[in-house]
Scaffold this motif. Structure first.
Motif, PDB file in Angstrom:
ATOM      1  N   PRO A  54      51.081  -2.845  91.440  1.00 56.23           N
ATOM      2  CA  PRO A  54      51.080  -3.671  92.652  1.00 56.23           C
ATOM      3  C   PRO A  54      50.140  -3.088  93.707  1.00 56.23           C
ATOM      4  CG  PRO A  54      53.309  -3.389  91.843  1.00 56.23           C
ATOM      5  CD  PRO A  54      52.437  -2.447  91.053  1.00 56.23           C
ATOM      6  N   ALA A  55      49.234  -3.935  94.232  1.00 53.56           N
ATOM      7  CA  ALA A  55      48.186  -3.443  95.118  1.00 53.56           C
ATOM      8  C   ALA A  55      48.033  -4.256  96.403  1.00 53.56           C
ATOM      9  CB  ALA A  55      46.854  -3.435  94.374  1.00 53.56           C
ATOM     10  N   GLY A  56      48.357  -5.545  96.372  1.00 56.04           N
ATOM     11  CA  GLY A  56      48.165  -6.390  97.544  1.00 56.04           C
ATOM     12  C   GLY A  56      49.171  -7.521  97.554  1.00 56.04           C
ATOM     13  N   ALA A  57      49.340  -8.118  98.741  1.00 54.60           N
ATOM     14  CA  ALA A  57      50.323  -9.189  98.898  1.00 54.60           C
ATOM     15  C   ALA A  57      49.909 -10.119 100.030  1.00 54.60           C
ATOM     16  CB  ALA A  57      51.707  -8.597  99.173  1.00 54.60           C
ATOM     17  N   GLY A  58      50.560 -11.264 100.054  1.00 58.85           N
ATOM     18  CA  GLY A  58      50.376 -12.228 101.132  1.00 58.85           C
ATOM     19  C   GLY A  58      51.387 -13.345 100.969  1.00 58.85           C
ATOM     20  N   ARG A  59      51.462 -14.184 101.982  1.00 62.73           N
ATOM     21  CA  ARG A  59      52.354 -15.338 101.897  1.00 62.73           C
ATOM     22  C   ARG A  59      51.700 -16.526 102.572  1.00 62.73           C
ATOM     23  NH1 ARG A  59      57.212 -14.070 106.344  1.00 62.73           N
ATOM     24  NH2 ARG A  59      56.012 -14.825 108.125  1.00 62.73           N
ATOM     25  N   ILE A  60      52.228 -17.714 102.263  1.00 63.31           N
ATOM     26  CA  ILE A  60      51.699 -18.941 102.836  1.00 63.31           C
ATOM     27  C   ILE A  60      52.862 -19.842 103.211  1.00 63.31           C
ATOM     28  CG2 ILE A  60      51.431 -19.892 100.510  1.00 63.31           C
ATOM     29  CD1 ILE A  60      49.074 -21.551 101.557  1.00 63.31           C
ATOM     30  N   ARG A  61      52.714 -20.502 104.355  1.00 61.35           N
ATOM     31  CA  ARG A  61      53.680 -21.497 104.820  1.00 61.35           C
ATOM     32  C   ARG A  61      52.893 -22.710 105.284  1.00 61.35           C
ATOM     33  NH1 ARG A  61      56.561 -20.513 109.551  1.00 61.35           N
ATOM     34  NH2 ARG A  61      54.926 -19.205 110.397  1.00 61.35           N
ATOM     35  N   VAL A  62      53.583 -23.841 105.394  1.00 63.77           N
ATOM     36  CA  VAL A  62      52.976 -25.024 105.996  1.00 63.77           C
ATOM     37  C   VAL A  62      53.424 -25.056 107.451  1.00 63.77           C
ATOM     38  CG1 VAL A  62      52.794 -27.526 105.963  1.00 63.77           C
ATOM     39  CG2 VAL A  62      52.989 -26.258 103.810  1.00 63.77           C
ATOM     40  N   VAL A  63      52.446 -25.054 108.359  1.00 66.18           N
ATOM     41  CA  VAL A  63      52.710 -25.092 109.792  1.00 66.18           C
ATOM     42  C   VAL A  63      51.783 -26.128 110.412  1.00 66.18           C
ATOM     43  CG1 VAL A  63      52.698 -23.763 111.949  1.00 66.18           C
ATOM     44  CG2 VAL A  63      53.410 -22.652 109.822  1.00 66.18           C
ATOM     45  N   GLU A  64      52.363 -27.102 111.099  1.00 64.55           N
ATOM     46  CA  GLU A  64      51.585 -28.152 111.771  1.00 64.55           C
ATOM     47  C   GLU A  64      50.616 -28.846 110.813  1.00 64.55           C
ATOM     48  OE1 GLU A  64      49.872 -25.931 115.000  1.00 64.55           O
ATOM     49  OE2 GLU A  64      51.765 -25.890 116.114  1.00 64.55           O
ATOM     50  N   GLY A  65      51.068 -29.109 109.597  1.00 61.54           N
ATOM     51  CA  GLY A  65      50.263 -29.856 108.638  1.00 61.54           C
ATOM     52  C   GLY A  65      49.137 -29.100 107.981  1.00 61.54           C
ATOM     53  N   MET A  66      49.084 -27.794 108.186  1.00 66.17           N
ATOM     54  CA  MET A  66      48.061 -27.011 107.504  1.00 66.17           C
ATOM     55  C   MET A  66      48.661 -25.727 106.950  1.00 66.17           C
ATOM     56  SD  MET A  66      45.471 -25.455 110.397  1.00 66.17           S
ATOM     57  CE  MET A  66      45.453 -26.793 111.568  1.00 66.17           C
ATOM     58  N   ALA A  67      47.925 -25.111 106.051  1.00 68.94           N
ATOM     59  CA  ALA A  67      48.369 -23.853 105.463  1.00 68.94           C
ATOM     60  C   ALA A  67      48.231 -22.737 106.489  1.00 68.94           C
ATOM     61  CB  ALA A  67      47.524 -23.536 104.238  1.00 68.94           C
ATOM     62  N   LYS A  68      49.270 -21.925 106.610  1.00 69.07           N
ATOM     63  CA  LYS A  68      49.195 -20.731 107.448  1.00 69.07           C
ATOM     64  C   LYS A  68      49.333 -19.531 106.526  1.00 69.07           C
ATOM     65  CE  LYS A  68      50.380 -18.622 111.756  1.00 69.07           C
ATOM     66  NZ  LYS A  68      51.366 -17.596 111.947  1.00 69.07           N
ATOM     67  N   LEU A  69      48.242 -18.782 106.399  1.00 69.96           N
ATOM     68  CA  LEU A  69      48.205 -17.610 105.540  1.00 69.96           C
ATOM     69  C   LEU A  69      48.626 -16.402 106.369  1.00 69.96           C
ATOM     70  CD1 LEU A  69      46.609 -19.782 104.101  1.00 69.96           C
ATOM     71  CD2 LEU A  69      44.954 -18.069 103.435  1.00 69.96           C
ATOM     72  N   GLU A  70      49.577 -15.641 105.835  1.00 69.42           N
ATOM     73  CA  GLU A  70      50.178 -14.568 106.617  1.00 69.42           C
ATOM     74  C   GLU A  70      50.398 -13.326 105.764  1.00 69.42           C
ATOM     75  OE1 GLU A  70      53.075 -17.140 109.532  1.00 69.42           O
ATOM     76  OE2 GLU A  70      53.780 -16.811 107.480  1.00 69.42           O
ATOM     77  N   ARG A  71      50.599 -12.210 106.458  1.00 64.11           N
ATOM     78  CA  ARG A  71      51.010 -10.943 105.850  1.00 64.11           C
ATOM     79  C   ARG A  71      50.081 -10.522 104.708  1.00 64.11           C
ATOM     80  NH1 ARG A  71      54.119 -12.273 109.751  1.00 64.11           N
ATOM     81  NH2 ARG A  71      56.181 -11.305 109.993  1.00 64.11           N
ATOM     82  N   ILE A  72      48.792 -10.758 104.898  1.00 65.40           N
ATOM     83  CA  ILE A  72      47.789 -10.431 103.895  1.00 65.40           C
ATOM     84  C   ILE A  72      47.480  -8.940 104.010  1.00 65.40           C
ATOM     85  CG2 ILE A  72      45.415 -10.860 103.158  1.00 65.40           C
ATOM     86  CD1 ILE A  72      45.999 -13.690 104.712  1.00 65.40           C
ATOM     87  N   CYS A  73      47.707  -8.204 102.932  1.00 68.97           N
ATOM     88  CA  CYS A  73      47.494  -6.764 103.014  1.00 68.97           C
ATOM     89  C   CYS A  73      47.190  -6.177 101.641  1.00 68.97           C
ATOM     90  CB  CYS A  73      48.716  -6.078 103.620  1.00 68.97           C
ATOM     91  SG  CYS A  73      50.244  -6.379 102.740  1.00 68.97           S
ATOM     92  N   VAL A  74      46.530  -5.021 101.674  1.00 68.54           N
ATOM     93  CA  VAL A  74      46.170  -4.281 100.466  1.00 68.54           C
ATOM     94  C   VAL A  74      46.467  -2.810 100.731  1.00 68.54           C
ATOM     95  CG1 VAL A  74      44.272  -3.625  98.922  1.00 68.54           C
ATOM     96  CG2 VAL A  74      44.345  -5.938  99.889  1.00 68.54           C
ATOM     97  N   LEU A  75      47.125  -2.165  99.784  1.00 66.23           N
ATOM     98  CA  LEU A  75      47.385  -0.730  99.914  1.00 66.23           C
ATOM     99  C   LEU A  75      46.066   0.030 100.009  1.00 66.23           C
ATOM    100  CD1 LEU A  75      50.239  -0.320  97.271  1.00 66.23           C
ATOM    101  CD2 LEU A  75      50.473  -0.204  99.774  1.00 66.23           C
ATOM    102  N   ALA A  76      46.040   1.077 100.821  1.00 64.57           N
ATOM    103  CA  ALA A  76      44.808   1.815 101.113  1.00 64.57           C
ATOM    104  C   ALA A  76      44.063   2.260  99.852  1.00 64.57           C
ATOM    105  CB  ALA A  76      45.117   3.020 102.001  1.00 64.57           C
ATOM    106  N   GLN A  77      44.783   2.755  98.865  1.00 70.68           N
ATOM    107  CA  GLN A  77      44.118   3.294  97.678  1.00 70.68           C
ATOM    108  C   GLN A  77      43.468   2.218  96.811  1.00 70.68           C
ATOM    109  OE1 GLN A  77      47.437   3.336  98.286  1.00 70.68           O
ATOM    110  NE2 GLN A  77      48.646   3.395  96.396  1.00 70.68           N
ATOM    111  N   PHE A  78      43.758   0.930  97.099  1.00 68.45           N
ATOM    112  CA  PHE A  78      43.199  -0.153  96.306  1.00 68.45           C
ATOM    113  C   PHE A  78      42.157  -0.967  97.061  1.00 68.45           C
ATOM    114  CE2 PHE A  78      47.440   0.529  94.439  1.00 68.45           C
ATOM    115  CZ  PHE A  78      47.046   0.855  93.153  1.00 68.45           C
TER     116      PHE A  78
END
Length: 141
Positions: A54-78
């Motif tokens: 496991p090296a990176g993660a993110g999430r997506i929600r629908v907000v106001e009729g569009m995709a809201k991409l959130e919590r996008i991250c990658v561990l330092a070593q990757f």
């Protein structure tokens, strides 16, 4: 090898949370009470692995009729292995499958260049979230 997964199990979600806690809480000083929030169950989460780890993660929600991409991250070593781009590609694919016309995100200003290279355009003045400067960015899908 980089692989992406849509989170479907508790184990996968725990891995995504572990990555987020390491990056946002331990590395950047965000409060753990804020990092895991009331939107977790409404979101679709993705996990990216590098050579099975496991090296990176993110999430997506629908907000106001569009995709809201959130919590996008990658561990330092990757970092610098294309993990961030893989997270974004999978989140955007989720948005396209839902026929969402645009994606927006709150980019840390230090990462704005990364998102610009992926086609995002700044859409706001700088603002603060959890003591970190951000800018809203939008991309037509």
């Amino acid at each position: 090898m980089v692989t992406t997964e849509r989170v479907e199990s508790k184990e996968q979600l725990d891995e995504a949370y572990r990555i987020r806690m390491e990056v946002f809480v331990n590395e950047q000083g965000v409060s753990p009470d804020v990092e895991i929030d009331e939107h977790e169950e409404d979101a679709i989460h993705v996990l990216v692995k590098y050579n099975g780890e496991p090296a990176g993660a993110g999430r997506i929600r629908v907000v106001e009729g569009m995709a809201k991409l959130e919590r996008i991250c990658v561990l330092a070593q990757f970092r610098k292995h294309g993990i961030g781009a893989a997270v974004m590609e999978e989140l955007e694919e989720v948005a396209r499958e839902a026929d969402l016309p645009k994606a927006k995100l709150h980019a840390q200003t230090q990462a704005a260049g990364f998102y610009e290279r992926l086609g995002y355009k700044a859409d706001s003045d700088e603002f603060m979230e959890e003591g970190i400067p951000h800018i809203r960015m939008i991309k037509k899908l």
